[in-house]
Motif scaffolding. Structure first.
Motif, short mmCIF file in Angstrom:
data_model
loop_
_atom_site.label_atom_id
_atom_site.label_comp_id
_atom_site.label_asym_id
_atom_site.label_seq_id
_atom_site.Cartn_x
_atom_site.Cartn_y
_atom_site.Cartn_z
N ALA A 1 2.56 1.94 -3.36
CA ALA A 1 1.38 2.32 -4.50
C ALA A 1 1.03 3.65 -4.03
O ALA A 1 0.79 4.68 -5.12
N GLU A 2 0.82 4.00 -2.81
CA GLU A 2 0.07 5.27 -2.66
C GLU A 2 1.04 6.36 -1.70
O GLU A 2 0.80 7.28 -1.64
N GLY A 3 2.19 5.82 -1.41
CA GLY A 3 3.17 6.80 -0.65
C GLY A 3 2.46 7.18 0.92
O GLY A 3 1.45 6.50 1.27
N ASP B 1 -2.96 9.33 5.16
CA ASP B 1 -3.89 10.20 5.18
C ASP B 1 -5.23 9.71 4.87
O ASP B 1 -6.23 10.50 5.53
N LYS B 2 -5.35 8.66 4.09
CA LYS B 2 -6.66 8.11 3.79
C LYS B 2 -7.36 7.60 5.17
O LYS B 2 -8.55 7.38 4.96
N ALA C 1 0.28 9.19 1.47
CA ALA C 1 -1.16 9.55 1.50
C ALA C 1 -1.77 8.40 1.81
O ALA C 1 -2.93 8.54 2.12
N ALA C 2 -1.23 7.23 1.88
CA ALA C 2 -2.06 5.75 2.47
C ALA C 2 -2.41 6.27 3.91
O ALA C 2 -3.49 5.87 4.23
N LYS D 1 0.79 -1.06 -0.05
CA LYS D 1 0.09 -0.03 -0.05
C LYS D 1 0.82 1.14 -0.06
O LYS D 1 0.72 2.26 -0.81
N LEU D 2 1.98 1.32 0.81
CA LEU D 2 2.96 2.57 0.94
C LEU D 2 3.60 2.66 -0.54
O LEU D 2 3.74 3.54 -0.83
#
Length: 67
Positions: free
Chosen positions: A56-58, A63-64, A60-61, A53-54
């Motif tokens: 793929a999303e950095g 933050d979501k 921001a994962a 997940k990190l």
């Protein structure tokens, strides 16, 4: 309110400013942090999920997941 609270956190009856609602500090997010933010146990399987997940999303994962 006590005098030790920052002025920016005091409300004049309006909504809380968006900048005060976010929990992330701008530091790197570790896979363990992401797993714990979901309320899951830190296991090899959940750590691998968090790493993907990190990747793929950095950051921001996180933050979501957190306000």
């Amino acid at each position: 309110m006590t005098t030790s609270e920052p002025e920016a956190s005091r409300s004049a009856g309006g909504p809380t400013p968006d900048s005060l609602l976010h929990a992330r500090t701008g530091t790197e997010v570790a896979p363990e942090d992401l797993v714990m933010a979901t309320g899951r146990d830190v296991t090899p399987k959940t750590l691998e999920w968090a790493r993907r997940k990190l990747a793929a999303e950095g950051p921001a994962a996180m933050d979501k997941l957190l306000p």
